[in-house]
Design a protein around this motif. Structure first.
Motif, PDB file in Angstrom:
ATOM      1  N   CYS A  78       0.812  -1.212   0.000  1.00  0.00           N
ATOM      2  CA  CYS A  78       0.000   0.000   0.000  1.00  0.00           C
ATOM      3  C   CYS A  78       0.849   1.267   0.000  1.00  0.00           C
ATOM      4  CB  CYS A  78      -0.942  -0.006   1.201  1.00  0.00           C
ATOM      5  SG  CYS A  78      -0.099  -0.275   2.755  1.00  0.00           S
ATOM      6  N   GLY A  79       2.079   1.190  -0.529  1.00  0.00           N
ATOM      7  CA  GLY A  79       2.874   2.403  -0.665  1.00  0.00           C
ATOM      8  C   GLY A  79       4.091   2.415   0.246  1.00  0.00           C
ATOM      9  N   GLU A  80       4.698   3.585   0.297  1.00  0.00           N
ATOM     10  CA  GLU A  80       5.979   3.815   0.984  1.00  0.00           C
ATOM     11  C   GLU A  80       6.187   3.006   2.275  1.00  0.00           C
ATOM     12  OE1 GLU A  80       8.521   6.095   0.432  1.00  0.00           O
ATOM     13  OE2 GLU A  80       9.129   6.923   2.361  1.00  0.00           O
ATOM     14  N   ASP A  81       5.351   3.232   3.278  1.00  0.00           N
ATOM     15  CA  ASP A  81       5.597   2.627   4.579  1.00  0.00           C
ATOM     16  C   ASP A  81       4.706   1.431   4.848  1.00  0.00           C
ATOM     17  OD1 ASP A  81       7.722   4.137   5.300  1.00  0.00           O
ATOM     18  OD2 ASP A  81       6.517   5.725   6.209  1.00  0.00           O
ATOM     19  N   HIS A  82       4.372   0.709   3.788  1.00  0.00           N
ATOM     20  CA  HIS A  82       3.546  -0.488   3.910  1.00  0.00           C
ATOM     21  C   HIS A  82       4.077  -1.406   5.017  1.00  0.00           C
ATOM     22  CE1 HIS A  82       1.882  -4.368   3.011  1.00  0.00           C
ATOM     23  NE2 HIS A  82       2.987  -4.811   2.494  1.00  0.00           N
ATOM     24  N   TYR A  83       5.409  -1.524   5.094  1.00  0.00           N
ATOM     25  CA  TYR A  83       5.979  -2.473   6.061  1.00  0.00           C
ATOM     26  C   TYR A  83       5.737  -2.050   7.505  1.00  0.00           C
ATOM     27  CZ  TYR A  83       9.876   0.658   7.065  1.00  0.00           C
ATOM     28  OH  TYR A  83      10.627   1.710   7.467  1.00  0.00           O
ATOM     29  N   LEU A  84       5.435  -0.760   7.720  1.00  0.00           N
ATOM     30  CA  LEU A  84       5.207  -0.291   9.105  1.00  0.00           C
ATOM     31  C   LEU A  84       3.763  -0.459   9.550  1.00  0.00           C
ATOM     32  CD1 LEU A  84       7.373   2.923   9.291  1.00  0.00           C
ATOM     33  CD2 LEU A  84       7.732   0.735  10.434  1.00  0.00           C
ATOM     34  N   MET A  85       2.906  -0.925   8.632  1.00  0.00           N
ATOM     35  CA  MET A  85       1.488  -1.094   8.981  1.00  0.00           C
ATOM     36  C   MET A  85       1.323  -2.411   9.715  1.00  0.00           C
ATOM     37  SD  MET A  85      -1.233  -0.062   6.125  1.00  0.00           S
ATOM     38  CE  MET A  85      -2.839  -0.339   6.835  1.00  0.00           C
ATOM     39  N   PRO A 133      14.691  -0.877   7.223  1.00  0.00           N
ATOM     40  CA  PRO A 133      15.310  -0.540   5.931  1.00  0.00           C
ATOM     41  C   PRO A 133      16.364   0.559   6.064  1.00  0.00           C
ATOM     42  CG  PRO A 133      13.068   0.262   6.030  1.00  0.00           C
ATOM     43  CD  PRO A 133      13.292  -0.473   7.294  1.00  0.00           C
ATOM     44  N   THR A 134      17.586   0.190   6.395  1.00  0.00           N
ATOM     45  CA  THR A 134      18.650   1.174   6.527  1.00  0.00           C
ATOM     46  C   THR A 134      19.533   1.196   5.289  1.00  0.00           C
ATOM     47  OG1 THR A 134      19.848  -0.531   7.708  1.00  0.00           O
ATOM     48  CG2 THR A 134      18.821   1.182   9.031  1.00  0.00           C
ATOM     49  N   ILE A 135      19.636   0.051   4.595  1.00  0.00           N
ATOM     50  CA  ILE A 135      20.554  -0.032   3.454  1.00  0.00           C
ATOM     51  C   ILE A 135      19.933   0.618   2.229  1.00  0.00           C
ATOM     52  CG2 ILE A 135      21.812  -1.630   1.958  1.00  0.00           C
ATOM     53  CD1 ILE A 135      21.703  -3.569   4.431  1.00  0.00           C
ATOM     54  N   ILE A 136      18.686   0.256   1.941  1.00  0.00           N
ATOM     55  CA  ILE A 136      17.958   0.850   0.819  1.00  0.00           C
ATOM     56  C   ILE A 136      16.681   1.443   1.398  1.00  0.00           C
ATOM     57  CG2 ILE A 136      16.662   0.319  -1.274  1.00  0.00           C
ATOM     58  CD1 ILE A 136      18.700  -1.800  -1.923  1.00  0.00           C
ATOM     59  N   SER A 137      16.349   2.672   1.008  1.00  0.00           N
ATOM     60  CA  SER A 137      15.164   3.309   1.585  1.00  0.00           C
ATOM     61  C   SER A 137      13.899   2.607   1.098  1.00  0.00           C
ATOM     62  CB  SER A 137      15.129   4.776   1.182  1.00  0.00           C
ATOM     63  OG  SER A 137      14.774   4.870  -0.172  1.00  0.00           O
ATOM     64  N   PRO A 138      12.822   2.661   1.878  1.00  0.00           N
ATOM     65  CA  PRO A 138      11.579   1.991   1.461  1.00  0.00           C
ATOM     66  C   PRO A 138      11.125   2.426   0.070  1.00  0.00           C
ATOM     67  CG  PRO A 138      11.351   2.796   3.689  1.00  0.00           C
ATOM     68  CD  PRO A 138      12.671   3.292   3.202  1.00  0.00           C
ATOM     69  N   ASN A 188      10.527  -0.281  -2.792  1.00  0.00           N
ATOM     70  CA  ASN A 188       9.240  -0.523  -3.442  1.00  0.00           C
ATOM     71  C   ASN A 188       9.355  -0.438  -4.965  1.00  0.00           C
ATOM     72  OD1 ASN A 188       8.102  -0.863  -0.956  1.00  0.00           O
ATOM     73  ND2 ASN A 188       7.411   1.257  -0.788  1.00  0.00           N
ATOM     74  N   ILE A 189      10.258   0.440  -5.436  1.00  0.00           N
ATOM     75  CA  ILE A 189      10.479   0.516  -6.887  1.00  0.00           C
ATOM     76  C   ILE A 189      11.098  -0.796  -7.363  1.00  0.00           C
ATOM     77  CG2 ILE A 189      11.784   1.673  -8.707  1.00  0.00           C
ATOM     78  CD1 ILE A 189      11.523   4.247  -7.067  1.00  0.00           C
ATOM     79  N   LEU A 190      12.119  -1.262  -6.631  1.00  0.00           N
ATOM     80  CA  LEU A 190      12.768  -2.520  -7.019  1.00  0.00           C
ATOM     81  C   LEU A 190      11.759  -3.659  -7.045  1.00  0.00           C
ATOM     82  CD1 LEU A 190      16.077  -2.334  -4.941  1.00  0.00           C
ATOM     83  CD2 LEU A 190      15.778  -1.884  -7.363  1.00  0.00           C
ATOM     84  N   LEU A 191      10.885  -3.671  -6.027  1.00  0.00           N
ATOM     85  CA  LEU A 191       9.865  -4.717  -5.910  1.00  0.00           C
ATOM     86  C   LEU A 191       8.965  -4.757  -7.152  1.00  0.00           C
ATOM     87  CD1 LEU A 191       8.265  -6.433  -3.571  1.00  0.00           C
ATOM     88  CD2 LEU A 191       6.837  -4.427  -3.536  1.00  0.00           C
ATOM     89  N   THR A 192       8.485  -3.565  -7.529  1.00  0.00           N
ATOM     90  CA  THR A 192       7.595  -3.478  -8.690  1.00  0.00           C
ATOM     91  C   THR A 192       8.323  -3.891  -9.963  1.00  0.00           C
ATOM     92  OG1 THR A 192       6.600  -1.592  -7.587  1.00  0.00           O
ATOM     93  CG2 THR A 192       6.036  -1.916  -9.892  1.00  0.00           C
ATOM     94  N   ALA A 247       6.493  -8.495   0.193  1.00  0.00           N
ATOM     95  CA  ALA A 247       6.445  -7.136  -0.349  1.00  0.00           C
ATOM     96  C   ALA A 247       6.650  -6.078   0.708  1.00  0.00           C
ATOM     97  CB  ALA A 247       5.122  -6.891  -1.096  1.00  0.00           C
ATOM     98  N   VAL A 248       7.517  -6.347   1.684  1.00  0.00           N
ATOM     99  CA  VAL A 248       7.775  -5.340   2.722  1.00  0.00           C
ATOM    100  C   VAL A 248       9.257  -4.976   2.714  1.00  0.00           C
ATOM    101  CG1 VAL A 248       5.899  -5.840   4.301  1.00  0.00           C
ATOM    102  CG2 VAL A 248       7.957  -7.225   4.377  1.00  0.00           C
ATOM    103  N   ALA A 249       9.528  -3.702   3.011  1.00  0.00           N
ATOM    104  CA  ALA A 249      10.914  -3.236   3.046  1.00  0.00           C
ATOM    105  C   ALA A 249      11.559  -3.542   4.391  1.00  0.00           C
ATOM    106  CB  ALA A 249      10.957  -1.737   2.772  1.00  0.00           C
ATOM    107  N   GLY A 250      10.735  -3.783   5.429  1.00  0.00           N
ATOM    108  CA  GLY A 250      11.261  -4.126   6.739  1.00  0.00           C
ATOM    109  C   GLY A 250      10.342  -5.147   7.373  1.00  0.00           C
ATOM    110  N   TYR A 251      10.795  -5.764   8.468  1.00  0.00           N
ATOM    111  CA  TYR A 251       9.972  -6.838   9.040  1.00  0.00           C
ATOM    112  C   TYR A 251      10.247  -6.959  10.529  1.00  0.00           C
ATOM    113  CZ  TYR A 251      14.434  -9.070   7.976  1.00  0.00           C
ATOM    114  OH  TYR A 251      15.768  -9.346   7.877  1.00  0.00           O
ATOM    115  N   PHE A 252       9.377  -7.688  11.234  1.00  0.00           N
ATOM    116  CA  PHE A 252       9.609  -7.994  12.648  1.00  0.00           C
ATOM    117  C   PHE A 252      10.912  -8.787  12.776  1.00  0.00           C
ATOM    118  CE2 PHE A 252       4.860  -7.754  12.951  1.00  0.00           C
ATOM    119  CZ  PHE A 252       4.793  -6.816  13.971  1.00  0.00           C
TER     120      PHE A 252
END
Lengths: 148, 557
Positions: free
Chosen positions: A133-140, B106-111, B115-119, B494-499
């Motif tokens: 869902c965009g930029e901070d999707h992972y923070l949701m 996500p410290t190495i590559i910004s979200p 997300n661009i890379l993902l798409t 599809a997440v830039a960061g995770y638990f």
């Protein structure tokens, strides 16, 4: 056994396994309609179930309980009680997943969905948005706290 | 720099460029004139027909000329090598994403970049790599395989190819971050935090890709049905031919809804009426998308089933165990896979009736896949001997990976399991088992087989090729398996960061992903090294039948 018989035998085995799987699935879906995400306007809220209004927006989850209190990114529930989530979105499509309960429901703008579940064990579980869902999707994401 | 100097420099530059353009024009026009003269002497009224006739049915090595000649084989080579190029671009994006995920935050590559890379990774791999390989092998193998009577739609094929390349390039340049699902309203948010500021360009690019794909599909179908040699009846066409027919019929029949949908989406940028809440629902687009989105994942698999049958029968020197069942199951896949698209939206509130329909249909679609795999295993089982060359290893690994990925697919068809794991890495693991194991693996197998033909008789290094296979197979298994396990515990995709809880599964998947990347670098090195050696073998290859020139010419004599 000739070639044709081997093929028939194999096809029959595949068919039996898949039919069995499909019937088990059908039994579950028919028997647990309130646990399947459905549009809010064509399904009733089960009796003895507390309604929690869920609003997904970029990029947080907001929960409104029946006593009109609101929490963000934390969901408080009690074990052994049934809850019904009525899920909406303010902006884009989101998808709420509580993995340990196997509860998943899309938050679609203007298309409120509803799903019921009953937590059984007390504890702290994760939930997260699983529709990009965009930029901070992972923070949701956040925690569901089940009190005993 | 003063204005005069600037003017002088610009003047010189313009002069040099003009001379260069004139020189190129001179070269091209003299060449065209020479060819026209030769064509006239040979009795051809049309130069291009002469070029096609003198090229086709012959092995066609890779050279720059494929960009200018429009015979089917040149088009095939263009598709294959463009597909490979995009595979390396998309693969690099994939490895970058893995590297970024070494840190739960996500410290190495910004979200935004992530997300661009993902798409881009998803879109490139599906539309440019998988489709490129499928189209490329069809254009390259089928003309000699079916001994075409004529090859007269080259110009249109060329237009289709360039539209497809232009679309792919524009999509990458658009830096879109709407994910390949393109769901509105997100895809309508023209900000870096939504779908990217140039997302409108991405929508146009997708439309171009689609038009290119559909045009090329119709032409290949025409090649198969109308231009096939008269002594090859449909009932004796190679399984690969059938696989291509089913794939392309599926492509042509399921692409239009999304093409229309993309047009409506584009209109929504200016006047939001189609997929916005006040007049419609965003889910309408999701349904249009998956009506195409499910068939496309079969389009990336079915032609490779055909190639697998081909490669297996070559290296076991036997026939397909059951030709009828092979063709029947591929045909069933065509019909059934168009009925299961709803299983991508099971939790979106389709209602119980549709959930029952789509889950049951999803169980049924497994039957033809299972029959196909059975047929392949039975062919191997009944063979007198199996030659374990690199292509054969890739194919056996593809069967293995397809079984694992397929069983994960059956699990996903089950609604309770789907609710728990939809949108997690379990799904990513499911289709990476199939896409890396089967689509990439079989593409590589076919590429190795055809390498002597592409390179005019050069031979690849067998030892390096084996290394390429083992590294790719191990990396792909490690990556997809870690995803499957992590996904079952709820690791979202599809997440830039995770638990941080999911770190072990991410880390092992990262290791696998990097290993796959290294494997492809071995492939690149092998190809580069082998290309610089002297030709050592007959450029004809086993997927390339020697054709006798009993064909009717497209023009002239």
């Amino acid at each position: 056994m000739n070639k044709r018989q081997t093929e028939y035998l194999y096809a029959a085995v595949v068919l039996i396994v898949l039919t069995a799987a499909a019937i088990v699935n059908l039994g579950y879906v028919v028997g647990h309609t309130s646990n399947i995400p459905q549009p809010e306007n064509n399904s009733a809220v089960p009796a003895n179930s507390s309604v929690i209004q869920v609003l997904g927006y970029q990029w947080a989850w907001q929960f409104t309980y029946s006593n009109n209190t609101t929490t963000t990114d934390v969901l408080y529930v009690t074990a052994g009680h049934e809850y019904t989530l009525q899920v909406q979105s303010r902006d884009v499509i989101h998808d709420l997943l509580i993995p340990s309960l196997g509860v998943q429901v899309y938050a679609v703008p203007d298309h409120p969905n509803q799903v019921s579940f009953e937590p059984e064990k007390a504890g702290k579980y994760i939930f997260e948005c699983v529709e990009y869902c965009g930029e901070d999707h992972y923070l949701m994401r956040g925690y569901m706290v089940v009190s005993p | 720099m003063s204005t005069e100097t600037m003017l002088i420099l610009v003047g010189i530059l313009v002069g040099v460029v003009s001379v260069a353009i004139f020189y190129v024009y001179y070269l091209v026009s003299t060449r065209i004139e020479t060819i026209s003269n030769v064509a006239e002497e040979e009795g051809y009224p049309d130069r291009t027909v002469f070029i096609r006739d003198s090229l086709y049915g012959k092995p066609r090595p890779l050279s720059w000329s494929i960009l200018f000649y429009d015979d089917a084989k040149s088009i095939g080579l263009r598709y294959i090598f463009t597909g490979l190029l995009f595979m390396f671009i998309g693969g690099a994006f994939g490895v970058l994403m893995r590297i970024s995920l070494t840190d739960p935050n996500p410290t190495i590559i910004s979200p935004t970049i992530y997300n661009i890379l993902l798409t881009q990774h998803a879109t490139i791999m599906i539309y440019m790599f998988a489709i490129g390989m499928a189209m490329g092998f069809a254009y390259y193998i089928l003309p000699s395989r079916l001994r075409l009577k004529r090859d007269n739609m080259g110009h249109l094929s060329s237009v289709a190819y360039w539209m497809w390349v232009l679309g792919g390039t524009l999509f990458v340049l658009s830096k879109s971050s709407m994910r390949w699902y393109m769901y509105p309203p997100l895809s309508l948010q023209l900000t870096p935090f939504g779908a990217g500021a140039y997302n409108w360009l991405a929508v146009i690019a997708m439309e171009l890709i689609f038009m290119g794909m559909v045009m090329a599909s119709v032409i290949v179908l025409k090649i198969i049905f109308i231009d096939r040699a008269d002594d090859i009846p449909l009932s004796q066409m190679p399984v690969y031919g059938w696989a291509v027919v089913f794939t392309l019929v599926m492509l042509v029949s399921s692409a239009p809804p999304l093409m229309v949908g993309l047009g409506m989406l584009f209109y929504d940028f200016f006047n939001p009426i189609f997929f916005v809440t006040s007049t419609s629902t965003p889910l309408a687009f999701a349904i249009l998308f998956w009506f195409w989105g499910h068939p496309i994942v079969y389009i990336a698999v079915i032609p490779f089933f055909g190639l697998m049958y081909d490669i297996i029968t070559r290296f076991t020197e036997t026939k397909v165990y059951s030709y009828f069942s092979a063709v029947l199951s591929l045909g069933l896949l065509l019909i059934l896979s168009e009925l299961v698209w709803g299983h991508h939206l099971l939790n979106s509130g389709l209602g119980v009736d549709w959930v029952i329909f789509f889950t049951t249909a999803s169980f049924i679609v497994v039957i033809p896949s299972a029959l196909t795999i059975f047929n392949m295993i039975a062919t191997l089982w009944t063979a007198k001997k199996i030659r374990l060359t690199t292509p054969m290893l890739f194919v056996i690994n593809a069967i293995f990976d397809f079984i694992i990925g397929g069983i994960m697919g059956v699990m996903l068809a089950d609604d309770p399991i789907n609710q728990a794991v939809h949108g997690t890495y379990f799904v990513t693991g499911h289709f990476h088992f199939i896409f890396v194991g089967l689509t990439l693996g079989v593409s590589m197998a076919a590429f190795y087989l055809l390498f002597p033909t592409f390179s005019n008789g050069r031979v690849y290094d067998e030892r390096l090729a084996k290394w390429h296979f083992y590294i790719t197979a191990v990396g792909s298994f490690l990556m997809s398996f870690s995803w499957a396990v992590g996904g079952f515990l709820g690791m979202p995709r599809a997440v830039a960061g995770y638990f941080a809880y999911f770190q072990p599964y991410q880390d092992s998947a990262i290791l696998g992903g990097v290993i796959i990347g290294i494997g492809q670098l071995v492939f690149l090195y092998n190809i580069a090294k082998s290309w610089s050696t002297e030709p050592a073998t007959d450029p004809y290859n086993i997927l390339e039948y020697r054709t006798e020139t009993n064909q009717v010419m497209g023009g002239g004599k």
